[in-house]
Write an enzyme that holds these catalytic residues in place. Structure first.
Site, PDB file in Angstrom:
ATOM      1  N   SER A   1      42.223  17.398  45.667  1.00  0.00           N
ATOM      2  CA  SER A   1      43.563  17.907  45.962  1.00  0.00           C
ATOM      3  C   SER A   1      43.501  19.419  46.094  1.00  0.00           C
ATOM      4  O   SER A   1      42.441  20.035  45.912  1.00  0.00           O
ATOM      5  CB  SER A   1      44.537  17.526  44.843  1.00  0.00           C
ATOM      6  N   LYS A   2      44.654  20.030  46.387  1.00  0.00           N
ATOM      7  CA  LYS A   2      44.688  21.473  46.637  1.00  0.00           C
ATOM      8  C   LYS A   2      44.209  22.291  45.439  1.00  0.00           C
ATOM      9  O   LYS A   2      43.725  23.405  45.610  1.00  0.00           O
ATOM     10  CB  LYS A   2      46.112  21.901  47.018  1.00  0.00           C
ATOM     11  N   ARG A   3      44.347  21.736  44.246  1.00  0.00           N
ATOM     12  CA  ARG A   3      43.905  22.527  43.084  1.00  0.00           C
ATOM     13  C   ARG A   3      42.384  22.682  43.063  1.00  0.00           C
ATOM     14  O   ARG A   3      41.851  23.529  42.345  1.00  0.00           O
ATOM     15  CB  ARG A   3      44.414  21.920  41.779  1.00  0.00           C
TER      16      ARG A   3
END
Length: 467
Positions: free
Chosen positions: A239-241
């Protein structure tokens, strides 16, 4: 005669092309190319509220940038809704589907009741035998079977067996008259003669339901291959994290497409210990047999290493083209020869094109800005005379090549009885403003006699003013 291999990639245009989707597209494309087959692109845009033209364009741009050319399409699922509705009607007429008028509130109550009694929260068949006619807001459900099993013969995971009694009577047409994903995808894959459905393994549980629909409609069931998901370093879904997850974000960060392709293909696929593959090699070597079953972990450092490799290997002409939108603001990039020399100097050191652009700033500077610590340490009165002599001698150097400059500097330090390090960093700071750069001789050749003389004289003036 064996049917021609046809694979497809069918993204939903609700955002950018995600790394996971890109790898699925890549595997599907490579399989088709390896088999001498065809690769079809279909945009699954039946979610009218979330699908956008901007997302469609972003997906097409990302695929084109990665070199994943398609043989057919893009087809748009929303333009095929009439065909899907005809197939819904066919199933209704044959008693293989039925109209359901249960409200969302009723369905939620049934779900809670099933969970409370330890049952699987599947539709309980309330409307199954009512023979209802279509009415505003009603849905159409596929009539499943409680008997037997459905076997998914997965080309990556092996056979997966599902008990049919566990499967739901899926909605195939929503209350707004649009087909659901699971139904539309079956119709489109069948009508487009897709022989191999290669997709993410988050679709595994959809597959037995889709197989039953193929069979109910009298279509040949394609081969399925479910690709394992990509995880972040913490083993959670990417994911973006974990960093950038969209393909074009990597383009903007200065990655070359062949680096991303090479990296993505190695997530769950391998060929011995080989790490670096050309596109031609990938097409020759790719097979689903070599795709692993386990999730792959995304490693940004490995991707960066590959990108540095491809930057080093690229031709200066190719990089000059890629660099056009990245050069420092206001830089005069009109001299192609100058630009290519800059690239040759910097490409062995750059991990990304953005890094290369940032490192190039001193080449374009009209006036050098010195790093404070570098100037204090190296632009001192004891080197001023040496710098002044070198600046004066520059116009007379006949062979202004690396070899010629090396020879000039060697004879200079011998004549002065000093060591090279006595003038190396002062020269570097005078020319670049920094203590780290490509070789001094490389920098001098690229800058040319006029810029070199001007910058060294400017450093001499700086020393005079400061001391």
């Amino acid at each position: 005669m064996t049917a021609k291999i046809r694979t497809r990639f069918a993204p939903s245009p609700t955002g950018y092309l995600h790394i996971g989707g890109a790898r699925t597209a890549l595997f599907s494309w490579l399989f088709a190319r390896h088999q001498g087959g065809e690769f079809v692109l279909r945009i699954e845009d039946t979610d009218q509220q979330r699908s956008t033209d901007e997302s469609t364009k972003a997906i097409l741009d990302a695929m084109s940038w990665m070199g994943l050319n398609w043989d057919e399409g893009p087809h748009f699922q929303a333009q095929r809704v009439d065909l899907h509705r005809q197939m819904v009607q066919k199933l209704l007429e044959e008693g293989k589907a039925y109209v359901c008028t249960c409200t969302p509130e009723e369905l939620e109550a049934k779900r809670k009741e099933a969970l409370a009694t330890g049952k699987k929260p599947k539709y309980d068949g309330t409307c199954r035998e009512k023979g209802l006619k279509k009415s505003p807001g009603c849905v159409v459900r596929f009539r499943g079977t409680d008997a037997g099993v459905t076997v998914v013969e997965d080309l990556i995971k092996g056979n997966i067996v599902f008990n049919n009694e566990e499967l739901d009577d899926l909605i195939i047409e929503r209350g707004d008259g649009y087909p659901t994903y699971n139904f539309a995808v079956v119709i489109d894959d069948a009508m487009m003669n897709i022989t191999h459905v290669i997709r993410g393994d988050d679709h595994v549980n959809n597959t037995p339901r889709q197989i039953l629909m193929y069979q109910a409609l009298g279509f040949e069931v394609p081969k399925f291959a479910h690709v394992p998901m990509i995880l972040g370093s913490d083993k959670a879904r990417l994911s973006k994290r974990h960093g950038a997850t969209s393909v074009m974000a990597y383009k903007e960060m200065g990655y070359l497409p062949e680096a991303l392709v090479n990296y993505l293909v190695r997530l769950s696929w391998s060929h011995g210990d080989q790490e670096i593959f050309s596109q031609k090699e990938l097409i020759e070597l790719f097979s689903l047999d070599a795709v692993g079953k386990s999730p792959a972990v995304f490693n940004p450092e490995k991707l960066l290493w590959l990108n540095a490799h491809y930057i080093k290997e690229a031709s200066p002409a190719r990089l000059a083209e890629e660099m056009k939108p990245l050069w420092p603001a206001g830089a005069d990039v009109s001299d192609e020869s100058f630009i290519r020399k800059i690239i040759v100097d910097l490409q062995p050191r750059a991990k990304t094109l953005v890094e290369l652009a940032q490192a190039s700033e001193f080449y374009f500077a009209g006036q050098i800005t010195y790093e404070a610590e570098a100037a204090q340490k190296f632009l001192t009165p004891d080197v001023a005379a040496h710098l002044k002599f070198i600046a004066a001698a520059i116009p007379g150097i006949e062979d202004f090549s690396k070899a010629g400059i090396e020879a000039f500097l060697k004879s200079f330090i011998e004549a002065k009885g000093i060591k090279f390090k006595a003038i190396a960093q002062p020269l570097r700071v005078a020319l670049t403003g920094k203590t780290v750069s490509p070789g001094i001789d490389e920098v001098m050749v690229t800058l040319g006699k006029d810029r070199v003389a001007q910058r060294i004289n400017a450093a001499v003036e700086y020393i005079a003013k400061r001391h």
